[in-house]
Scaffold this motif. Structure first.
Motif, mmCIF file in Angstrom:
data_model
loop_
_atom_site.group_PDB
_atom_site.id
_atom_site.type_symbol
_atom_site.label_atom_id
_atom_site.label_comp_id
_atom_site.label_asym_id
_atom_site.label_seq_id
_atom_site.Cartn_x
_atom_site.Cartn_y
_atom_site.Cartn_z
ATOM 1 N N GLU A 1 5.291 -2.063 -12.275
ATOM 2 C CA GLU A 1 4.307 -1.941 -11.202
ATOM 3 C C GLU A 1 2.909 -1.791 -11.793
ATOM 4 N N TYR A 2 1.952 -2.378 -11.076
ATOM 5 C CA TYR A 2 0.557 -2.388 -11.511
ATOM 6 C C TYR A 2 -0.330 -2.060 -10.326
ATOM 7 N N GLU A 3 -1.392 -1.324 -10.577
ATOM 8 C CA GLU A 3 -2.341 -0.994 -9.527
ATOM 9 C C GLU A 3 -3.367 -2.120 -9.397
ATOM 10 N N THR B 1 -0.581 -1.813 -4.731
ATOM 11 C CA THR B 1 0.313 -1.823 -5.882
ATOM 12 C C THR B 1 1.074 -3.137 -5.928
ATOM 13 N N LEU B 2 1.104 -3.750 -7.106
ATOM 14 C CA LEU B 2 1.874 -4.956 -7.354
ATOM 15 C C LEU B 2 3.171 -4.534 -8.027
ATOM 16 N N ASP C 1 0.875 -1.179 0.000
ATOM 17 C CA ASP C 1 0.000 0.000 0.000
ATOM 18 C C ASP C 1 0.906 1.221 0.000
ATOM 19 N N THR C 2 0.961 1.927 -1.119
ATOM 20 C CA THR C 2 1.869 3.062 -1.236
ATOM 21 C C THR C 2 1.410 4.277 -0.439
#
Length: 89
Positions: free
Chosen positions: A81-83, A67-68, A31-32
């Motif tokens: 990175e992917y949401e 975020t992955l 979790d950014t």
């Protein structure tokens, strides 16, 4: 995860590494907004890999965005990175 190119997968070019280095990938979910790490796993990718990650869902109900991150431990510039959107009920 799936590799796009069809070439041979072998040791990476790492002349200062003390032994032969294989390419590895870190699969990270976080979790950014709160800088919280939810899950992390290192995988070796030959051609294709299926990865199962588990983490505790956020306590608050409603929509959440995580975020992955896919991070290569051998080559710079390959990270992705992917949401991920999820709804906790």
């Amino acid at each position: 995860l799936e590799r796009e190119n069809e070439g041979e997968v072998g040791a990476v070019h790492a002349p200062y590494y003390p032994k032969e280095k294989e390419e590895g990938w870190w699969v990270v979910v976080g979790d950014t907004t709160t800088n919280q790490l939810c899950s992390i796993k290192r995988v070796t990718l030959a051609r294709k890999a299926t990865v199962k990650l588990e983490w505790t869902a956020p306590e608050a109900a409603g929509a959440h965005s995580l975020t992955l991150f896919l991070m290569c431990d051998a080559y710079a510039g390959c990270d992705q990175e992917y949401e991920i959107k999820l709804n906790v009920t």
